[in-house]
Design an enzyme around this catalytic site. Structure first.
Site, PDB file in Angstrom:
ATOM      1  N   GLU A 165     -15.456  41.698 -33.443  1.00 44.85           N
ATOM      2  CA  GLU A 165     -16.793  41.383 -33.967  1.00 44.85           C
ATOM      3  C   GLU A 165     -17.931  41.869 -33.080  1.00 44.85           C
ATOM      4  OE1 GLU A 165     -17.227  37.360 -35.364  1.00 44.85           O
ATOM      5  OE2 GLU A 165     -15.637  37.612 -36.842  1.00 44.85           O
ATOM      6  N   GLU A 369      -9.003  37.664 -39.245  1.00 41.80           N
ATOM      7  CA  GLU A 369      -9.505  36.286 -39.250  1.00 41.80           C
ATOM      8  C   GLU A 369      -9.947  35.922 -40.655  1.00 41.80           C
ATOM      9  OE1 GLU A 369     -12.488  34.999 -36.426  1.00 41.80           O
ATOM     10  OE2 GLU A 369     -11.614  36.268 -34.862  1.00 41.80           O
TER      11      GLU A 369
HETATM   12  C1  BGP Z   1     -15.460  34.549 -35.599  1.00 39.83           C
HETATM   13  C2  BGP Z   1     -14.958  34.741 -34.190  1.00 39.83           C
HETATM   14  C3  BGP Z   1     -13.924  33.755 -33.741  1.00 39.83           C
HETATM   15  C4  BGP Z   1     -13.995  32.397 -34.376  1.00 39.83           C
HETATM   16  C5  BGP Z   1     -14.459  32.394 -35.808  1.00 39.83           C
HETATM   17  C6  BGP Z   1     -14.849  31.048 -36.353  1.00 39.83           C
HETATM   18  O1  BGP Z   1     -16.773  35.005 -35.699  1.00 39.83           O
HETATM   19  O2  BGP Z   1     -14.380  36.018 -34.034  1.00 39.83           O
HETATM   20  O3  BGP Z   1     -13.903  33.781 -32.342  1.00 39.83           O
HETATM   21  O4  BGP Z   1     -14.486  31.438 -33.574  1.00 39.83           O
HETATM   22  O5  BGP Z   1     -15.538  33.249 -36.032  1.00 39.83           O
HETATM   23  O6  BGP Z   1     -16.171  30.777 -35.964  1.00 39.83           O
HETATM   24  P1  BGP Z   1     -16.634  29.458 -35.271  1.00 39.83           P
HETATM   25  O7  BGP Z   1     -15.764  29.292 -34.072  1.00 39.83           O
HETATM   26  O8  BGP Z   1     -18.050  29.675 -34.928  1.00 39.83           O
HETATM   27  O9  BGP Z   1     -16.401  28.382 -36.272  1.00 39.83           O
END
Ligand code: BGP
Length: 471
Positions: A165, A369
């Site tokens: 990301e 993800e």
């Molecule tokens: C993405 C990231 C992750 C993860 C996920 C969920 O943007 O790559 O690291 O954390 O989001 O987001 P959050 O943790 O803010 O709920």
């Protein structure tokens, strides 16, 4: 578009799950690990830091055994750069090297394919002190770190992800804890950093192919289909701009080795064009990914943005877009429901997103993800009935099958997250895992692992390589 017959998931489909080092490992300063920018950043009030996380560093054997029981074909994790090079470059840390050797061996022993993210937000703090991504030399340090990983683990790791990301680090780095920019010219500095990261990624892809001819490597941005708020041409144009700035800037460079024209026009208008040195674009053009990995959580609705659009007091995050004056403005989607953290849920948009990426780049896709953050409730007997997570994942998997039927080449799905971990900015009560970890925001408790209802559901789905699908 309805489909009368659905294609089956290929037998080789990589049913997986994801984590990242700083969100799951803990042991933030153990065995020679150096600090990262995340370790040195201020976490929002009321939520835990990342020092202990899920303590996977000390529980990795137990965790991998659970992943094997879950039936995972692949596990997408990241290496903490500062476990390998505590200062980002220079002296190597053998204990850090050993940790990932052990983790990878453990995965292989159970037949789980390691999918290794090289860099997931945790830039070495020592590099940050030397200018971070504003300094071109960070791209060289990254290339050296990559070369080291390819040589250390390339005999066992076939799938490599460059940078997780990058687009979110640029657009929401303040929230994630990765952003530090020049105060006088913040936007220009930010996109100079972006250029250096793109260069670093290109170097990584070239090195990977030179050192490991059989390995595969790709970028891993967060990609979302963007909907115009209405058919009004100005809304459509704003949505088109946002797609270019949020999505295609990153993938056009990774795949075609060129800057997206609309994104460049946006940067020029803000006097934020990066300095591109002779030779940079030749490196970008020479670097070729073998696949595109992408993270998907939801879509965004965009309207035209007035030049006097007042942003005061409004903050978005990876999946909530506020906007920019005169460029784009985020809106709610009245057709979608939101999760407990305000993120809209859009399985059909997932299919649209997969189609858009595949149509544009014609490269195989892997989802690295996708998942539902929720406040899970632990019953008295320790069970977690996360039916809402099962529904979310089922609906998204249905859309992968629909996209495969559309002709999109998707070869794997690694939902976030394999095990409960700490969210980027909303603590550990925002849970995503198939495996529950017994801890609270400020009490690390027993850290005992237990299986949620979604664990058993995903286990059966993987075993049968199928899911009930509706159009
Ligand atoms: C993405 C990231 C992750 C993860 C996920 C969920 O943007 O790559 O690291 O954390 O989001 O987001 P959050 O943790 O803010 O709920």
């Amino acid at each position: 578009m309805n489909q009368s017959t659905l294609s089956q998931f290929p037998r080789s489909f990589l049913w997986g799950a994801s984590t990242s080092a700083y969100q799951v490992e803990g042991a933030w300063n153990e065995d020679g690990k150096g600090p990262s920018v995340i370790d040195m950043s201020q976490v929002p009030e009321g939520v835990t830091d990342f020092k202990v996380a899920s303590d996977h560093y000390h529980h990795y054997k137990e965790d991998v055994a659970l992943m094997a029981e879950l039936g995972l074909k692949a596990y997408r994790f990241s290496v903490a750069w500062t476990r390998i090079f505590p200062k980002g470059d220079g002296e190597i840390n053998h204990k850090g090297v050993a940790f990932y050797n052990n983790l990878i061996n453990e995965l292989i022993q159970y037949g789980i394919e390691p999918i290794l993210t090289i860099y997931h937000f945790d830039l070495p703090y020592s590099l940050q002190q030397r200018g971070g991504w504003s300094n071109r030399e960070t791209a060289d340090a990254f290339a050296f770190y990559c070369e080291t990983l390819f040589k250390l683990y390339g005999d066992r790791v076939k799938y490599w992800l460059t940078i997780n990301e990058q687009n979110m680090m640029i657009l929401h780095g303040d929230l994630i804890g990765t952003k530090k920019v020049d105060e006088l010219n913040p936007v220009k500095d930010l996109y100079q950093q972006n250029h250096h990261m793109l260069l670093a990624q290109a170097k990584a892809m070239i090195l990977c192919h030179e050192i490991l001819p059989d390995a595969k490597i790709g970028p891993a941005p967060n990609i979302s289909a963007i909907y115009p708020a209405s058919p009004k041409p100005e809304d459509v144009l704003a949505a088109n701009s946002f797609s270019a700035i949020r999505n295609w800037l990153y993938l056009d460079m990774a795949v075609y080795g060129r800057y997206n024209a609309t994104a460049i026009s946006y940067l020029r208008a803000q006097d934020a064009l990066p300095e591109i040195l002779p030779g940079d674009m030749a490196i970008m053009a020479r670097a070729k990914p073998d696949f595109i990995a992408f993270n998907y959580y939801n879509t965004h609705v965009i309207a035209e943005s007035p030049v006097d659009f007042n942003l005061a007091g409004k903050t978005g995050d990876q999946q909530v877009t506020i906007g920019e004056a005169g460029v784009y403005k985020g809106c709610d989607n009245p057709y979608l429901v939101k999760n407990e953290f305000g993120w809209e849920i859009d399985p059909v948009g997932f299919r649209t997103t997969m189609r858009e990426i595949y149509e544009r780049y014609a490269l195989p896709l892997i989802v690295t993800e996708n998942g539902l953050g929720a406040f899970d409730k632990v019953e008295e007997d320790g069970s977690v009935y996360d039916g809402y997570r099962i529904d979310f994942l089922q609906q998204h998997i249905d859309q992968i099958q629909a996209a495969i039927t559309d002709g999109v080449d998707v070869f794997g799905y690694c939902p976030w997250s394999a095990i409960d971990l700490v969210s980027t900015h909303q603590g550990c009560s925002k849970r995503y895992g198939f495996i529950h970890v017994d801890r609270e925001e400020f009490d690390v408790k027993s850290l005992k692992r237990s299986k949620k209802a979604s664990f058993y559901w995903y286990q059966s789905l993987i075993k049968n390589n199928t899911s009930e699908v509706s159009d």
